[in-house]
Enzyme design. Structure first.
Site, PDB file in Angstrom:
ATOM      1  NE  ARG A   1      -3.721  -2.252   0.121  1.00  9.31           N
ATOM      2  CZ  ARG A   1      -3.366  -3.468  -0.289  1.00  9.31           C
ATOM      3  NH1 ARG A   1      -2.193  -3.674  -0.858  1.00  9.31           N
ATOM      4  NH2 ARG A   1      -4.193  -4.470  -0.159  1.00  9.31           N
TER       5      ARG A   1
ATOM      6  CB  SER B   1      -8.885  -1.578   4.102  1.00  7.64           C
ATOM      7  OG  SER B   1      -9.239  -2.848   3.636  1.00  7.64           O
TER       8      SER B   1
ATOM      9  CD  GLU C   1      -5.990   0.801   1.963  1.00  8.45           C
ATOM     10  OE1 GLU C   1      -5.766  -0.231   2.605  1.00  8.45           O
ATOM     11  OE2 GLU C   1      -6.718   0.842   0.956  1.00  8.45           O
TER      12      GLU C   1
HETATM   13  C1  LIG Z   1     -15.430  -0.729  -1.547  1.00 12.48           C
HETATM   14  C2  LIG Z   1     -13.951  -0.483  -1.717  1.00 12.48           C
HETATM   15  C3  LIG Z   1     -13.067  -1.541  -1.813  1.00 12.48           C
HETATM   16  C4  LIG Z   1     -11.698  -1.326  -1.977  1.00 12.48           C
HETATM   17  N1  LIG Z   1     -10.861  -2.392  -2.051  1.00 12.48           N
HETATM   18  C5  LIG Z   1      -9.519  -2.209  -2.226  1.00 12.48           C
HETATM   19  C6  LIG Z   1      -8.641  -3.319  -2.305  1.00 12.48           C
HETATM   20  O1  LIG Z   1      -9.050  -4.473  -2.251  1.00 12.48           O
HETATM   21  N2  LIG Z   1      -7.324  -3.074  -2.469  1.00 12.48           N
HETATM   22  C7  LIG Z   1      -6.815  -1.805  -2.569  1.00 12.48           C
HETATM   23  O2  LIG Z   1      -5.607  -1.662  -2.722  1.00 12.48           O
HETATM   24  N3  LIG Z   1      -7.649  -0.737  -2.495  1.00 12.48           N
HETATM   25  C8  LIG Z   1      -8.970  -0.903  -2.328  1.00 12.48           C
HETATM   26  N4  LIG Z   1      -9.807   0.175  -2.235  1.00 12.48           N
HETATM   27  C9  LIG Z   1      -9.247   1.531  -2.277  1.00 12.48           C
HETATM   28  C10 LIG Z   1      -9.330   2.197  -3.677  1.00 12.48           C
HETATM   29  O3  LIG Z   1     -10.326   1.635  -4.465  1.00 12.48           O
HETATM   30  C11 LIG Z   1      -8.021   2.116  -4.436  1.00 12.48           C
HETATM   31  O4  LIG Z   1      -6.987   2.695  -3.691  1.00 12.48           O
HETATM   32  C12 LIG Z   1      -8.094   2.817  -5.796  1.00 12.48           C
HETATM   33  O5  LIG Z   1      -6.919   2.596  -6.530  1.00 12.48           O
HETATM   34  C13 LIG Z   1      -8.333   4.319  -5.675  1.00 12.48           C
HETATM   35  O6  LIG Z   1      -8.623   4.812  -6.957  1.00 12.48           O
HETATM   36  P1  LIG Z   1      -9.415   6.163  -7.155  1.00 12.48           P
HETATM   37  O7  LIG Z   1      -9.345   6.499  -8.611  1.00 12.48           O
HETATM   38  O8  LIG Z   1     -10.769   6.072  -6.595  1.00 12.48           O
HETATM   39  O9  LIG Z   1      -8.503   7.145  -6.304  1.00 12.48           O
HETATM   40  P2  LIG Z   1      -8.851   8.546  -5.627  1.00 12.48           P
HETATM   41  O10 LIG Z   1      -9.559   8.312  -4.342  1.00 12.48           O
HETATM   42  O11 LIG Z   1      -9.487   9.465  -6.592  1.00 12.48           O
HETATM   43  O12 LIG Z   1      -7.375   9.041  -5.323  1.00 12.48           O
HETATM   44  C14 LIG Z   1      -6.600   8.350  -4.353  1.00 12.48           C
HETATM   45  C15 LIG Z   1      -5.236   9.033  -4.249  1.00 12.48           C
HETATM   46  O13 LIG Z   1      -4.532   8.895  -5.468  1.00 12.48           O
HETATM   47  C16 LIG Z   1      -4.248  10.175  -6.028  1.00 12.48           C
HETATM   48  N5  LIG Z   1      -4.427  10.052  -7.485  1.00 12.48           N
HETATM   49  C17 LIG Z   1      -5.554   9.695  -8.138  1.00 12.48           C
HETATM   50  N6  LIG Z   1      -5.322   9.680  -9.459  1.00 12.48           N
HETATM   51  C18 LIG Z   1      -4.019  10.028  -9.629  1.00 12.48           C
HETATM   52  C19 LIG Z   1      -3.192  10.213 -10.766  1.00 12.48           C
HETATM   53  N7  LIG Z   1      -3.649  10.027 -12.010  1.00 12.48           N
HETATM   54  N8  LIG Z   1      -1.905  10.607 -10.583  1.00 12.48           N
HETATM   55  C20 LIG Z   1      -1.409  10.792  -9.323  1.00 12.48           C
HETATM   56  N9  LIG Z   1      -2.148  10.647  -8.208  1.00 12.48           N
HETATM   57  C21 LIG Z   1      -3.446  10.266  -8.372  1.00 12.48           C
HETATM   58  C22 LIG Z   1      -5.239  11.126  -5.396  1.00 12.48           C
HETATM   59  O14 LIG Z   1      -4.748  12.458  -5.392  1.00 12.48           O
HETATM   60  C23 LIG Z   1      -5.354  10.537  -3.995  1.00 12.48           C
HETATM   61  O15 LIG Z   1      -4.273  10.925  -3.207  1.00 12.48           O
HETATM   62  C24 LIG Z   1     -11.189  -0.005  -2.059  1.00 12.48           C
HETATM   63  C25 LIG Z   1     -12.087   1.072  -1.966  1.00 12.48           C
HETATM   64  C26 LIG Z   1     -13.455   0.841  -1.802  1.00 12.48           C
HETATM   65  C27 LIG Z   1     -14.402   2.000  -1.707  1.00 12.48           C
END
Ligand SMILES: Cc1cc2nc3c(=O)[nH]c(=O)nc-3n(C[C@H](O)[C@H](O)[C@H](O)COP(=O)(O)OP(=O)(O)OC[C@H]3O[C@@H](n4cnc5c(N)ncnc54)[C@H](O)[C@@H]3O)c2cc1C
Length: 390
Positions: A176, A258, A382
């Site tokens: 992570r 998480s 996280e």
């Molecule tokens: C129901 C649920 C289940 C999940 N299960 C998992 C799991 O099993 N494993 C896991 O690892 N995660 C899990 N997650 C967490 C999440 O889905 C992941 O971390 C995912 O990759 C976040 O993507 P996002 O586009 O929504 O990010 P955002 O929430 O939009 O951004 C997250 C972070 O990344 C940065 N960011 C976003 N895009 C970029 C970019 N293009 N360049 C640089 N920085 C950027 C943002 O500024 C922020 O700091 C889960 C979340 C939920 C709600």
């Protein structure tokens, strides 16, 4: 059904859209400005303009790992909405290389790869969010991590203003974590993946199964390969049973996944925990960990932080086990609060309808304090917390 006070997903974004509508925890007030980039060139242009202004800004993609304060964000928010999947020349026989735009929906990408029989990310089925955010915390689940398939990222560097291609090996990917999570500023414009084609017809095979619970559900042993489609179906079923697939009908999925990472502590410290506390050996990461009992902090002792390289052996603990054993059960909520521990999974803090960010923060702080008081381990959040202090 969409709960009262919340817009349906897909509602067009306007300047007044609260950030609760753009994040899966569905809390958070308005931003001063919302800008949307639908191409990689847009991302470069808008981000460069924002940096020239020299004010705080926020990059938001799927909003599934971001929790925003009720006060909102006093600055511009840049939405990552560039989509597309391109097949690049194959790097070697049996390998497939893809370039995926940062705003591409992650699970759609996994679905496409599984349909094509390309193995490497199938156990990451059902993770919400976008491809560009996947390297930020090196997404992982069911024994697979992005790092095993990531080849490189195309990155707009905030320090230099240049677009560069960074090999995955230079991204400091660990459990992570990545250089981005540790503070390297900029925008991931696209990611390059290397996947493998098993060639098995008509049922292409997955990568080796790397997680006991998944192996049990599939009726195989760790290290076996199964039909890639069956693996995806099984992962999605397991995830849904834990509220870990976004589902408007399941309030336990209104979360950021998480809420806490599994703490990584020196093995000697882990030996002080009850014998049945789950633990796994890990390779060192560079993030320091904090191991100070609350009583010592209250007594004015300084926070003890251990940089993993200093300690000879490290183990990863189960944050879910620590939370449960500190007396916080599934479904727990502070009286009067609309934020709750998921009824299906102790690691997720959920919005049970109309919760505020303050309620989410209050519950998170409660969990952190209980675990620290009982076990001397400081849990780390996280998700990216915007304007929320734990
Ligand atoms: C129901 C649920 C289940 C999940 N299960 C998992 C799991 O099993 N494993 C896991 O690892 N995660 C899990 N997650 C967490 C999440 O889905 C992941 O971390 C995912 O990759 C976040 O993507 P996002 O586009 O929504 O990010 P955002 O929430 O939009 O951004 C997250 C972070 O990344 C940065 N960011 C976003 N895009 C970029 C970019 N293009 N360049 C640089 N920085 C950027 C943002 O500024 C922020 O700091 C889960 C979340 C939920 C709600």
């Amino acid at each position: 059904m969409t709960p009262p006070g919340e817009s349906a997903p897909g509602t067009p974004v306007t300047a007044d859209t609260p950030l609760s509508e753009l994040t899966t925890m569905r809390v958070g007030g308005r931003a001063r400005e919302i800008l949307t980039a639908t191409t990689s060139d847009d991302l470069v242009r808008i981000a460069s303009e924002l940096w020239a202004r020299g004010e705080d800004w926020l990059l938001l993609a799927g909003g599934s790992n971001t929790v925003v304060a009720d006060e909102g964000f006093d600055g511009p928010v840049l939405l990552v909405r560039n989509e597309g999947i391109e097949r690049l020349p194959d790097p070697a026989p049996g390998q497939v290389r893809l370039r995926v735009q940062a705003g591409q929906d992650w699970d759609q990408l996994v679905g496409l790869c599984v349909d094509q029989g390309w193995a490497g990310i199938e156990a990451l089925s059902g993770i919400p969010g976008c491809a560009g955010a996947a390297p930020v915390q090196n997404i992982g689940a069911y024994g697979q991590e992005l790092s095993s398939s990531l080849h490189a990222v195309t990155f707009l560097d905030e320090d230099t203003g240049e677009v560069t291609r960074i090999p995955a090996a230079e991204l400091g990917l660990g459990y992570r974590t990545s250089v981005f999570k540790r503070g390297r500023g900029g925008v991931v414009l696209s990611i390059d993946l290397t996947l493998s084609e098993s060639g098995a017809v008509p049922s292409p095979l997955s990568a080796p199964v790397g997680y006991a619970q998944l192996a049990d559900a599939l009726g195989v042993r760790i290290g076996d390969r199964v039909s890639i489609k069956e693996l995806r179906r099984t992962v999605l079923r397991l995830r849904a049973s834990k509220g870990m697939v976004l589902d408007p009908e399941d309030r336990d999925s209104t979360s950021a996944g998480s809420f806490f990472t599994n703490p990584i502590v020196p093995e000697a410290f882990a030996r002080t925990l009850p014998a049945d506390a789950p633990r796994w050996s890990v390779t060192p990461v560079s993030d320091p960990v904090s191991v100070t009992p609350l009583a010592e902090l209250d007594a004015g002792e300084p926070m003890r932080r251990v940089t993993p390289q200093e300690g000879p052996r490290l183990v990863k603990l189960s944050a879910a086990w620590l939370i449960e054993r500190s007396g916080i059960a599934r479904g727990y909520r502070i009286p009067g609060s609309r934020a709750a521990i998921s009824a299906k999974h102790t690691l997720a803090i959920t919005n049970q309808g109309g919760a505020t960010a303050a309620e989410v923060g209050q519950l998170a702080r409660f969990v952190v304090q209980r675990v620290q008081a009982d076990f001397g381990v400081l849990l780390h959040p996280e998700p990216n917390l915007v304007g929320i202090e734990l």
